[in-house]
Design an enzyme around this catalytic site. Structure first.
Site, PDB file in Angstrom:
ATOM      1  N   HIS A 241       7.982   5.712  20.919  1.00 56.12           N
ATOM      2  CA  HIS A 241       6.774   5.322  21.669  1.00 56.12           C
ATOM      3  C   HIS A 241       6.939   5.182  23.172  1.00 56.12           C
ATOM      4  O   HIS A 241       5.986   5.327  23.916  1.00 56.12           O
ATOM      5  CB  HIS A 241       6.120   4.065  21.088  1.00 56.12           C
ATOM      6  CG  HIS A 241       5.712   4.225  19.660  1.00 56.12           C
ATOM      7  ND1 HIS A 241       4.875   5.214  19.237  1.00 56.12           N
ATOM      8  CD2 HIS A 241       6.069   3.540  18.538  1.00 56.12           C
ATOM      9  CE1 HIS A 241       4.712   5.129  17.930  1.00 56.12           C
ATOM     10  NE2 HIS A 241       5.437   4.139  17.470  1.00 56.12           N
TER      11      HIS A 241
ATOM     12  N   CYS B 273       5.841  -5.031  16.142  1.00 53.62           N
ATOM     13  CA  CYS B 273       5.234  -4.034  17.028  1.00 53.62           C
ATOM     14  C   CYS B 273       3.776  -4.419  17.278  1.00 53.62           C
ATOM     15  O   CYS B 273       3.011  -4.613  16.326  1.00 53.62           O
ATOM     16  CB  CYS B 273       5.307  -2.648  16.396  1.00 53.62           C
ATOM     17  SG  CYS B 273       6.979  -2.202  15.890  1.00 53.62           S
TER      18      CYS B 273
ATOM     19  N   CYS C  70       0.742  -2.376  15.630  1.00 54.86           N
ATOM     20  CA  CYS C  70       0.754  -2.066  14.199  1.00 54.86           C
ATOM     21  C   CYS C  70       0.099  -3.178  13.372  1.00 54.86           C
ATOM     22  O   CYS C  70       0.394  -4.357  13.562  1.00 54.86           O
ATOM     23  CB  CYS C  70       2.187  -1.861  13.731  1.00 54.86           C
ATOM     24  SG  CYS C  70       2.298  -1.484  11.972  1.00 54.86           S
TER      25      CYS C  70
ATOM     26  N   GLU D  53       0.832  -1.196   0.000  1.00 58.12           N
ATOM     27  CA  GLU D  53       0.000   0.000   0.000  1.00 58.12           C
ATOM     28  C   GLU D  53       0.870   1.250   0.000  1.00 58.12           C
ATOM     29  O   GLU D  53       1.921   1.285   0.631  1.00 58.12           O
ATOM     30  CB  GLU D  53      -0.945  -0.049   1.195  1.00 58.12           C
ATOM     31  CG  GLU D  53      -1.953  -1.165   0.985  1.00 58.12           C
ATOM     32  CD  GLU D  53      -2.884  -1.434   2.128  1.00 58.12           C
ATOM     33  OE1 GLU D  53      -3.942  -2.027   1.887  1.00 58.12           O
ATOM     34  OE2 GLU D  53      -2.568  -1.067   3.266  1.00 58.12           O
TER      35      GLU D  53
ATOM     36  N   SER E 197      11.819   6.425   8.111  1.00 63.70           N
ATOM     37  CA  SER E 197      11.351   6.150   9.471  1.00 63.70           C
ATOM     38  C   SER E 197      11.768   4.738   9.863  1.00 63.70           C
ATOM     39  O   SER E 197      11.598   3.797   9.096  1.00 63.70           O
ATOM     40  CB  SER E 197       9.826   6.274   9.511  1.00 63.70           C
ATOM     41  OG  SER E 197       9.350   5.974  10.803  1.00 63.70           O
TER      42      SER E 197
ATOM     43  N   CYS F 189      -1.285   5.674   9.619  1.00 59.83           N
ATOM     44  CA  CYS F 189      -0.121   4.950  10.144  1.00 59.83           C
ATOM     45  C   CYS F 189      -0.540   3.660  10.821  1.00 59.83           C
ATOM     46  O   CYS F 189      -1.448   3.657  11.643  1.00 59.83           O
ATOM     47  CB  CYS F 189       0.578   5.755  11.220  1.00 59.83           C
ATOM     48  SG  CYS F 189       1.499   7.133  10.626  1.00 59.83           S
TER      49      CYS F 189
ATOM     50  N   CYS G 215       5.925  -7.022   7.163  1.00 60.49           N
ATOM     51  CA  CYS G 215       7.011  -6.399   7.942  1.00 60.49           C
ATOM     52  C   CYS G 215       7.759  -7.460   8.736  1.00 60.49           C
ATOM     53  O   CYS G 215       7.173  -8.438   9.191  1.00 60.49           O
ATOM     54  CB  CYS G 215       6.455  -5.351   8.895  1.00 60.49           C
ATOM     55  SG  CYS G 215       7.759  -4.375   9.708  1.00 60.49           S
TER      56      CYS G 215
ATOM     57  N   CYS H  62       3.473   8.345   1.153  1.00 64.06           N
ATOM     58  CA  CYS H  62       3.875   7.417   2.206  1.00 64.06           C
ATOM     59  C   CYS H  62       4.110   6.071   1.518  1.00 64.06           C
ATOM     60  O   CYS H  62       3.189   5.467   0.970  1.00 64.06           O
ATOM     61  CB  CYS H  62       2.778   7.326   3.264  1.00 64.06           C
ATOM     62  SG  CYS H  62       3.154   6.151   4.559  1.00 64.06           S
TER      63      CYS H  62
HETATM   64  N1  SAH Z   1       8.862   0.392  10.339  1.00 61.25           N
HETATM   65  C1  SAH Z   1       9.063   1.808  10.276  1.00 61.25           C
HETATM   66  C2  SAH Z   1       8.140   2.530   9.304  1.00 61.25           C
HETATM   67  C3  SAH Z   1       6.667   2.179   9.238  1.00 61.25           C
HETATM   68  S1  SAH Z   1       5.553   2.652  10.493  1.00 61.25           S
HETATM   69  C4  SAH Z   1       8.951   2.408  11.651  1.00 61.25           C
HETATM   70  O1  SAH Z   1       8.608   1.697  12.582  1.00 61.25           O
HETATM   71  O2  SAH Z   1       9.259   3.576  11.814  1.00 61.25           O
HETATM   72  C5  SAH Z   1       5.320   4.367  10.513  1.00 61.25           C
HETATM   73  C6  SAH Z   1       4.934   4.895  11.909  1.00 61.25           C
HETATM   74  O3  SAH Z   1       3.597   4.518  12.311  1.00 61.25           O
HETATM   75  C7  SAH Z   1       5.828   4.383  13.022  1.00 61.25           C
HETATM   76  O4  SAH Z   1       6.168   5.442  13.867  1.00 61.25           O
HETATM   77  C8  SAH Z   1       4.941   3.396  13.754  1.00 61.25           C
HETATM   78  O5  SAH Z   1       5.363   3.178  15.072  1.00 61.25           O
HETATM   79  C9  SAH Z   1       3.621   4.087  13.658  1.00 61.25           C
HETATM   80  N2  SAH Z   1       2.446   3.234  13.884  1.00 61.25           N
HETATM   81  C10 SAH Z   1       2.341   1.907  13.751  1.00 61.25           C
HETATM   82  N3  SAH Z   1       1.078   1.500  14.001  1.00 61.25           N
HETATM   83  C11 SAH Z   1       0.373   2.613  14.284  1.00 61.25           C
HETATM   84  C12 SAH Z   1      -0.999   2.856  14.595  1.00 61.25           C
HETATM   85  N4  SAH Z   1      -1.871   1.861  14.623  1.00 61.25           N
HETATM   86  N5  SAH Z   1      -1.364   4.138  14.821  1.00 61.25           N
HETATM   87  C13 SAH Z   1      -0.502   5.155  14.742  1.00 61.25           C
HETATM   88  N6  SAH Z   1       0.811   4.982  14.428  1.00 61.25           N
HETATM   89  C14 SAH Z   1       1.236   3.728  14.209  1.00 61.25           C
END
Ligand code: SAH
Length: 349
Positions: free
Chosen positions: A222, A118, A121, A94, A197, A339, A114, A107
């Site tokens: 975080h 996390c 996510c 996406e 990122s 995100c 991935c 984006c």
């Molecule tokens: N793997 C990389 C890039 C992708 S995520 C990273 O972790 O930076 C982009 C951002 O979205 C990251 O800061 C991640 O922690 C955040 N993120 C992940 N899930 C999310 C959610 N459900 N709501 C808001 N931000 C989220």
């Protein structure tokens, strides 16, 4: 028996030159083809109008151009456009276009699924299927630039590697793609408008600093409390916060570019005074700013409790400590384009 054609974008300029001279063509043709592929994002050899028909046919017999294609397009009420992008092997990623008054940001994804885990996510739930190749990363940029011109009458202005995947786990292709996007023979965009990122892989952060690409770096923090981070981002057990900080300091020393910390505030998880204190202490060790991101629920109850009071406390305490803090509004939430919501919900993987 049919032999499989090779994707021409796997060849670099030198390989192309060698191929062309081997079939009796002038080597300068290689540069023309290279520009069609990387600057003008040609989708077929017939697009390459400054080549003879004979050469176009010859190329077509040996090579393919495996462009990624928009398979599904969804528009959000706030103007955000989410693309389901189909790759040559049928897998999907996406890519999102986010318009604001002054910018249009792409984006972009770096992996199908991935490699990290996390808990908050949605992409993490997919697991990593494979890395994207250079062309697949560049294609997302090209197709979103096209969309930006079509829908908003202006070219793409910024790129964030915040789509699916952990860019640092697809390091070589990430760096090659950034080079293609930023050179004059490629897309010609300024590296300063690109943000990578990462969840924080110290060795790779240092390597990226050494590339001297002039891109910006964002770290998904975080929480600045080690045990909490290990709980919600289990892979991070291998990468202690002190090591991450050391790599960020190295980044700043080598690039002179400030770090952005991305941070969600979750009720019951990181909404206490000790969390704010830890964050301030962490930020002070390197020139940086904090983006408080609004969490986009993915159906994991644990993270669903927004604590607006705590968010406000974060803002005022960080400001008091002299740290720049921005509260980022979520975009594209109604179409799961925000995100952490990129998980191919609408398409089977
Ligand atoms: N793997 C990389 C890039 C992708 S995520 C990273 O972790 O930076 C982009 C951002 O979205 C990251 O800061 C991640 O922690 C955040 N993120 C992940 N899930 C999310 C959610 N459900 N709501 C808001 N931000 C989220």
């Amino acid at each position: 028996m049919t032999t499989k054609k090779k994707d021409i974008r796997k060849l670099n300029l030198e390989d192309l030159e060698t191929h062309l001279t081997s079939i009796g063509e002038k080597s300068f043709r290689a540069k023309q083809i290279y520009e069609w592929l990387w600057k003008k994002n040609a989708h077929s050899f017939d697009d390459m109008t400054n080549l003879s028909k004979k050469l176009r046919d010859e190329l077509d017999q040996i090579f393919t151009i495996q462009n990624a294609k928009v398979d599904l397009l969804q528009k959000s009420n706030d103007g955000t456009i989410k693309n389901g992008v189909k790759l040559h092997d049928g897998l999907m990623v996406e890519s999102v276009l986010i318009p604001t008054e002054t910018r249009t940001t792409a984006c972009v994804s770096s992996q199908v699924g991935c490699s990290l885990n996390c808990e908050f996510c949605a992409t993490a739930k997919l697991k990593r299927m494979r890395n994207l190749d250079v062309a697949e990363i560049v294609d997302q940029v090209a197709l979103i630039d096209k969309q930006s011109r079509e829908y908003f009458d202006r070219p793409l202005s910024n790129i964030v590697f915040m789509g699916m995947g952990e860019p640092m786990m697809n390091y070589k292709n990430l760096v090659d793609a950034i080079r293609k996007i930023t050179t004059d023979e490629g897309f010609g965009m300024s590296a300063r408008r690109i943000t990578v990122s990462t969840s924080g892989i110290p060795k790779m952060i240092k390597m990226l600093a050494d590339e001297k690409l002039k891109v910006k770096l964002a770290l998904s923090l975080h929480t600045a409390i080690e045990e909490k981070r290990n709980e919600i981002m289990p892979f991070s057990e291998k990468f202690p916060l002190t090591e991450i900080m050391e790599s960020l300091q190295y980044w700043y020393k080598e690039t002179g570019s400030k770090i952005t910390f991305e941070y969600c505030v979750w009720g019951g998880i990181n909404d206490g005074d000790e969390d704010i204190k830890a964050l301030i202490k962490y930020c002070r060790q390197v020139p940086s700013k904090v983006n408080l991101i609004q969490y986009n629920p993915i159906g994991e109850g644990k993270f669903d409790h927004r604590n607006i009071k705590a968010e406000q406390r974060y803002v005022s305490e960080l400001e008091k400590a002299g740290i720049t803090v921005m509260v980022r509004k979520s975009r594209g939430g109604d179409i799961d384009a925000a995100c952490g919501q990129l998980a191919n919900k609408t398409v089977e993987v």
